[in-house]
Write an enzyme that holds these catalytic residues in place. Structure first.
Site, PDB file in Angstrom:
ATOM      1  N   HIS A   1     -92.790 -59.249  56.719  1.00  0.00           N
ATOM      2  CA  HIS A   1     -91.838 -59.507  57.880  1.00  0.00           C
ATOM      3  C   HIS A   1     -91.280 -60.797  58.230  1.00  0.00           C
ATOM      4  O   HIS A   1     -90.269 -60.743  58.853  1.00  0.00           O
ATOM      5  CB  HIS A   1     -92.587 -58.998  59.159  1.00  0.00           C
ATOM      6  CG  HIS A   1     -92.990 -57.751  59.109  1.00  0.00           C
ATOM      7  ND1 HIS A   1     -94.172 -57.144  58.872  1.00  0.00           N
ATOM      8  CD2 HIS A   1     -92.177 -56.715  59.567  1.00  0.00           C
ATOM      9  CE1 HIS A   1     -94.018 -55.856  58.984  1.00  0.00           C
ATOM     10  NE2 HIS A   1     -92.887 -55.369  59.266  1.00  0.00           N
TER      11      HIS A   1
ATOM     12  N   ARG B   1     -85.096 -44.718  65.450  1.00  0.00           N
ATOM     13  CA  ARG B   1     -86.393 -44.317  65.017  1.00  0.00           C
ATOM     14  C   ARG B   1     -87.579 -44.387  65.905  1.00  0.00           C
ATOM     15  O   ARG B   1     -87.771 -45.232  66.755  1.00  0.00           O
ATOM     16  CB  ARG B   1     -86.740 -45.183  63.746  1.00  0.00           C
ATOM     17  CG  ARG B   1     -88.169 -44.980  63.105  1.00  0.00           C
ATOM     18  CD  ARG B   1     -88.431 -45.795  62.002  1.00  0.00           C
ATOM     19  NE  ARG B   1     -88.923 -46.994  62.528  1.00  0.00           N
ATOM     20  CZ  ARG B   1     -89.053 -47.981  61.460  1.00  0.00           C
ATOM     21  NH1 ARG B   1     -89.037 -47.931  60.011  1.00  0.00           N
ATOM     22  NH2 ARG B   1     -89.654 -49.229  61.965  1.00  0.00           N
TER      23      ARG B   1
ATOM     24  N   GLU C   1     -90.856 -42.794  53.304  1.00  0.00           N
ATOM     25  CA  GLU C   1     -91.549 -43.727  53.016  1.00  0.00           C
ATOM     26  C   GLU C   1     -92.662 -43.486  51.921  1.00  0.00           C
ATOM     27  O   GLU C   1     -93.478 -44.202  51.312  1.00  0.00           O
ATOM     28  CB  GLU C   1     -91.970 -44.328  54.301  1.00  0.00           C
ATOM     29  CG  GLU C   1     -90.898 -45.046  54.903  1.00  0.00           C
ATOM     30  CD  GLU C   1     -91.394 -45.281  56.521  1.00  0.00           C
ATOM     31  OE1 GLU C   1     -91.518 -44.260  57.053  1.00  0.00           O
ATOM     32  OE2 GLU C   1     -91.391 -46.480  56.758  1.00  0.00           O
TER      33      GLU C   1
ATOM     34  N   ASP D   1     -91.772 -49.357  52.555  1.00  0.00           N
ATOM     35  CA  ASP D   1     -92.956 -48.893  52.394  1.00  0.00           C
ATOM     36  C   ASP D   1     -93.203 -47.849  51.127  1.00  0.00           C
ATOM     37  O   ASP D   1     -94.069 -47.592  50.484  1.00  0.00           O
ATOM     38  CB  ASP D   1     -93.135 -47.897  53.583  1.00  0.00           C
ATOM     39  CG  ASP D   1     -93.718 -48.657  55.015  1.00  0.00           C
ATOM     40  OD1 ASP D   1     -94.540 -49.519  54.627  1.00  0.00           O
ATOM     41  OD2 ASP D   1     -93.192 -48.565  56.117  1.00  0.00           O
TER      42      ASP D   1
ATOM     43  N   CYS E   1     -82.438 -47.836  54.102  1.00  0.00           N
ATOM     44  CA  CYS E   1     -82.692 -48.961  55.219  1.00  0.00           C
ATOM     45  C   CYS E   1     -83.848 -49.823  54.999  1.00  0.00           C
ATOM     46  O   CYS E   1     -84.162 -50.622  55.619  1.00  0.00           O
ATOM     47  CB  CYS E   1     -82.880 -48.055  56.611  1.00  0.00           C
ATOM     48  SG  CYS E   1     -84.438 -47.294  56.808  1.00  0.00           S
TER      49      CYS E   1
HETATM   50  C1  PEP Z   1     -89.342 -49.575  55.237  1.00  0.00           C
HETATM   51  O1  PEP Z   1     -90.349 -49.041  55.166  1.00  0.00           O
HETATM   52  O2  PEP Z   1     -88.598 -49.540  54.233  1.00  0.00           O
HETATM   53  C2  PEP Z   1     -88.494 -49.514  56.606  1.00  0.00           C
HETATM   54  C3  PEP Z   1     -87.458 -49.709  56.607  1.00  0.00           C
HETATM   55  O3  PEP Z   1     -89.373 -49.656  57.780  1.00  0.00           O
HETATM   56  P1  PEP Z   1     -90.230 -50.920  58.132  1.00  0.00           P
HETATM   57  O4  PEP Z   1     -89.940 -52.049  57.318  1.00  0.00           O
HETATM   58  O5  PEP Z   1     -89.869 -50.852  59.468  1.00  0.00           O
HETATM   59  O6  PEP Z   1     -91.603 -50.345  58.036  1.00  0.00           O
HETATM   60 MG    MG Z   2     -91.533 -48.303  57.096  1.00  0.00          MG
END
Ligand code: PEP
Ligand code: MG
Length: 805
Positions: free
Chosen positions: A434, A577, A668, A692, A737
């Site tokens: 993150h 989402r 995912e 994911d 995404c």
């Molecule tokens: C992903 O898993 O690629 C995604 C966009 O969701 P997050 O990063 O919010 O888990």
């Molecule tokens: Mg994700």
């Protein structure tokens, strides 16, 4: 407790010096006896008086004798011969006043004769450091007695960078568990004798490659101890490759494979700064009695040690350097000195700061650049403990230059001011962590997984980094600096060109229009995305509205925020989402049992189907906004068709059928990708979450730095899953995404596989559009086709680079 005798030519001088020392004891009593002057007013020394003073001072633990000059030393030597009964006595070659004070304070702290003698002899170090006078490495015991039964051996340092942090830590780790007392001396430079149990002292030996070191051991197992150390030295202290040091000037950190990793595109050049350093204002005055200050220190050290342990556990090959940091926290030599400072009336923070700084300053004076850089280890540990002692949390005061840190919490990354932070280099972290995502969303060039050695780079040292290539150069030479400055100019120009065209559609050279969307975290990033030319909001992470609060947002509050985002996009679609939290991101108002593997637990749709009230409220709010704006709803972590149908059922309950709402799912979970055909007739779109999907497909947790090189979304196994989605999606369209969408190489492969929307962080929008315009879809298809047959991600990257050259 040991006793002390002060031998001087002048009684008034000795009495005043003892008075000064007593003043430092804060009520603790140490037996200090004066043997000075021939009488109150006549200068001179008297051996008989000294021997009586020794007998008087000894309460059974021995006596340390401090002398001023000349005949004081001779009288003290003679006094030992005159003693009528046996006493353990050390004549100490310390400066009289400073030595007396240090000896008294250490005696009050329970030091034995040898320890007090060392402290007394070291007593000039503070003044010398302050005045910039070189300080010799500390001998650890008064000569004779320790040497009598000593076993010794010699070795020549074979490690390229000498006994630097890692081999020194290895040596200390060995010595700590040996029953013998082990001392080292650098025969080449004449420095020593230092305890082999003290990392700071071993480092201060300044032992370079080729230096001859004498090992001496006394006590039980002394011979074995020497043998063991000579054996270890022959194995270069288990150091297999010392070519990966980052601290030498102009050194390039290692390339791909083991890190560093590109995390946020752009060139950053500037002086290094670290978290917290600016805010560490140390006050001398203690907040309570010495016991309290000691307890504060112990707690702070424990906290930092726990923190380092945690970092070390995920540090993989770099774990050694953190072990060295742990040793510094456990270094009795340093800690004892701090305790003495506390006993002398200083605050824990002031004592800690002074001791660690003077140890670091000692290393600063070594001639070898590599070894000098070890001072940064001491200062890193110093700052970590100071930050805890001074009650600093995670808040950051942003400073200009390149932020170097072990890792960043999302809150820290979010708090950075991108106008003055020119770059980020993290020792830890993965491109999908993150902190990396936040660096990208803030548009700050960043490199992660740079390895623990980066933490040794001193504050103010210039660093140049390429966040797109994942390279870092410490203290670049003029030519390298010019190269990076050139890259930075080119990068700025490319960005300017991309921004100038950002509102235009992204069309490949052969005519495919690709939607370039924004991943939005709140209303501000929505506004930024629109300015950056986003065609739509491909992913609105609604969890920002649910985290860090005591209760869930009401339907009205949600409606208001979703509406504000939709208004920013002014007619362009937003994909909301539904709440994607779970055991890995717990909410205080959602009771969840602790899970062994939260990433494989009740998260995303699994949680909101259990907490139907949350889902219902959220879909109600989304439905209200959808009445006025183009809105899609997307369900995260879908694994089974049943989950999608149940969620759609809730949607149908709360949103009137005449409201136009597109529905999609995140892909995912690998099984979901494989079952795309099953879902296709029930959705308008698929959005592949490569962050994911990659972690689940490769069984490599996205936050685990040790697995960085494994968790590349361009792994052919992951690409096959994406290909399945594209092939079986029917009339539904396919977006990506995850973070891969903003990677220029990955973008080419993804379009080639059949993806028609790339959703990226706001600062990446103009460059992603520019990238699409450079590509030729038919060429991308050929690359994708071949990529599926590659052995690994590295091969895919090489293939794409070669084809697109
Ligand atoms: C992903 O898993 O690629 C995604 C966009 O969701 P997050 O990063 O919010 O888990
Ligand atoms: Mg994700």
């Amino acid at each position: 407790m040991i006793g002390i005798v002060a031998v001087s030519h002048s009684r008034s001088l000795a009495t005043a010096a003892v008075g000064l020392a007593q003043e430092m004891l804060h009520g603790e009593s140490v037996r200090i006896v004066v043997a000075a002057g021939l009488d109150e007013h006549t200068l001179g020394t008297d051996a008989v008086a000294v021997s009586e003073a020794i007998a008087h001072a000894d309460s059974g633990d021995g006596v340390l004798v401090l002398m001023d000059l000349g005949s004081a030393v001779l009288s003290a030597e003679l006094a030992i011969d005159l003693l009528e009964s046996p006493h353990e006595v050390r004549l100490c070659a310390a400066p009289f006043v400073e030595g007396l004070i240090a000896a008294a304070v250490s005696a009050a702290g329970g030091a034995d004769l040898d320890e007090a003698a060392i402290e007394a002899r070291e007593a000039l170090a503070g003044k010398q450091t302050h005045l910039g006078v070189p300080v010799a490495a500390r001998p650890d015991a008064e000569g004779e007695s320790a040497e009598e039964s000593a076993v010794s051996g010699r070795f020549v340092v074979a490690n390229t960078h000498g006994l630097h942090a890692r081999p020194a830590a290895r040596l200390v780790a060995e010595v700590r568990w040996l029953p013998a007392s082990v001392y080292l001396r650098n025969l080449t430079t004449g420095t020593g004798r230092v305890s082999g149990k003290s990392l700071s002292r071993v480092a201060a030996l300044g032992a370079l490659c080729g230096h001859e070191i004498c090992v001496e051991a006394t006590g039980p197992g002394a011979a074995d101890a020497v043998d063991r150390l000579l054996e270890l030295a022959a194995q270069r202290f288990d150091e297999t490759d010392d070519s990966t040091d980052s601290s030498a000037a102009g050194h390039h950190l290692p390339e791909r494979g083991t890190g560093p990793y590109p995390a946020s595109d752009g060139i950053g050049i500037g002086p290094v700064w670290r978290l917290g350093h600016a805010e560490l204002v140390v006050t001398e005055a203690p907040s309570g009695p010495p016991e309290l200050e000691r307890a504060l220190l112990d707690n702070a050290i424990d906290d930092v040690a726990d923190d380092i342990e945690r970092t070390r556990a995920s540090a993989g090959a770099e774990a050694d350097i953190f072990r060295a940091h742990l040793f510094l926290l456990e270094d009795d030599d340093l800690i004892d000195a701090v305790h003495r400072g506390i006993l002398a009336g200083r605050s824990a923070a002031a004592a800690w700061n002074q001791v660690l700084e003077s140890a670091a300053a000692e290393l600063d004076r070594l001639t070898d650049e590599y070894q000098r850089a070890r001072a940064a280890d001491l200062r890193a540990v110093r700052d970590q403990v100071l930050a805890v002692l001074l009650g600093h949390g995670i808040d950051i005061v942003t400073r200009p230059g390149v932020l170097v840190s072990s890792d960043l919490t999302p809150a820290q990354a979010a708090g950075l001011d991108r106008d003055i932070v020119t770059g980020i280099v993290l020792a830890q972290g993965s491109p999908t962590s993150h902190s990396a995502i936040l660096a990208r969303s803030r548009g700050i060039p960043a490199v992660v997984g740079a390895g623990a050695d980066i933490l040794s780079v001193g504050e103010g040292t210039v660093i140049a980094l390429d966040g797109g290539a994942g390279t870092v150069v410490v203290d670049p030479d003029p030519a390298t600096l010019a190269e990076f400055t050139g890259l930075a100019d080119a990068h700025r120009q490319r960005r300017r060109d991309a921004e100038a065209n950002a509102s235009e559609p992204a069309v490949t050279r052969d005519g495919l229009t690709v939607q370039v969307a924004a991943n939005v975290g709140d209303v501000d990033t929505a506004a930024e995305s629109v300015q950056g030319g986003a065609d739509l909001a491909g992913l609105v992470r609604t969890e920002f509205l649910f985290l860090d609060r005591e209760s869930a947002p009401s339907i009205d509050e949600q409606e208001q925020v979703y509406r504000a985002i939709a208004e920013q996009f002014a007619g362009r679609r937003i994909v909301l989402r539904t709440l994607d939290v779970g055991g890995d991101k717990p909410l205080p108002y959602v009771a969840q049992p602790e899970e062994a593997n939260p990433f494989l637990g009740v998260r995303g749709i699994r949680l909101t189907l259990e907490r139907r009230d949350l889902l219902r409220d959220q879909l109600t709010a989304i439905g209200r906004v959808a009445a006025d704006h183009p809105v899609s709803v997307m369900f995260p972590m879908i694994t089974q068709l049943d989950e999608l149908l149940t969620a759609r059922g809730v949607l149908d309950e709360v949103v009137a059928p005449e409201i136009a709402l597109e529905v999609g799912i995140m892909v995912e979970v690998p099984a979901t990708a494989a079952k795309t055909a099953t879902f296709a007739e029930h959705v308008d779109f698929f959005s592949i979450g490569t962050n994911d999907l990659t972690q689940y497909a490769l069984a490599a947790e996205r936050g685990n730095d040790a697995l960085n090189s494994l968790a590349d979304p361009l792994d052919p196994g992951v690409l096959r899953l994406i290909a399945m989605v594209c092939e079986d999606a029917g009339s539904a369209h396919v977006a990506v995404c995850g973070e891969a969408a903003a990677d220029p190489t990955a973008a080419a492969v993804l379009l080639g596989l059949g993806v028609d929307e790339l959703s990226v962080s706001p600062p990446a929008i103009p460059l992603t559009k520019a990238r699409v315009r450079e590509l030729d879809l038919s060429q991308c298809r050929r690359i994708a086709d071949e990529a599926l047959r590659c052995a690994d991600a590295e091969e895919v990257r090489a293939l794409a680079a070669k084809t697109l050259e």
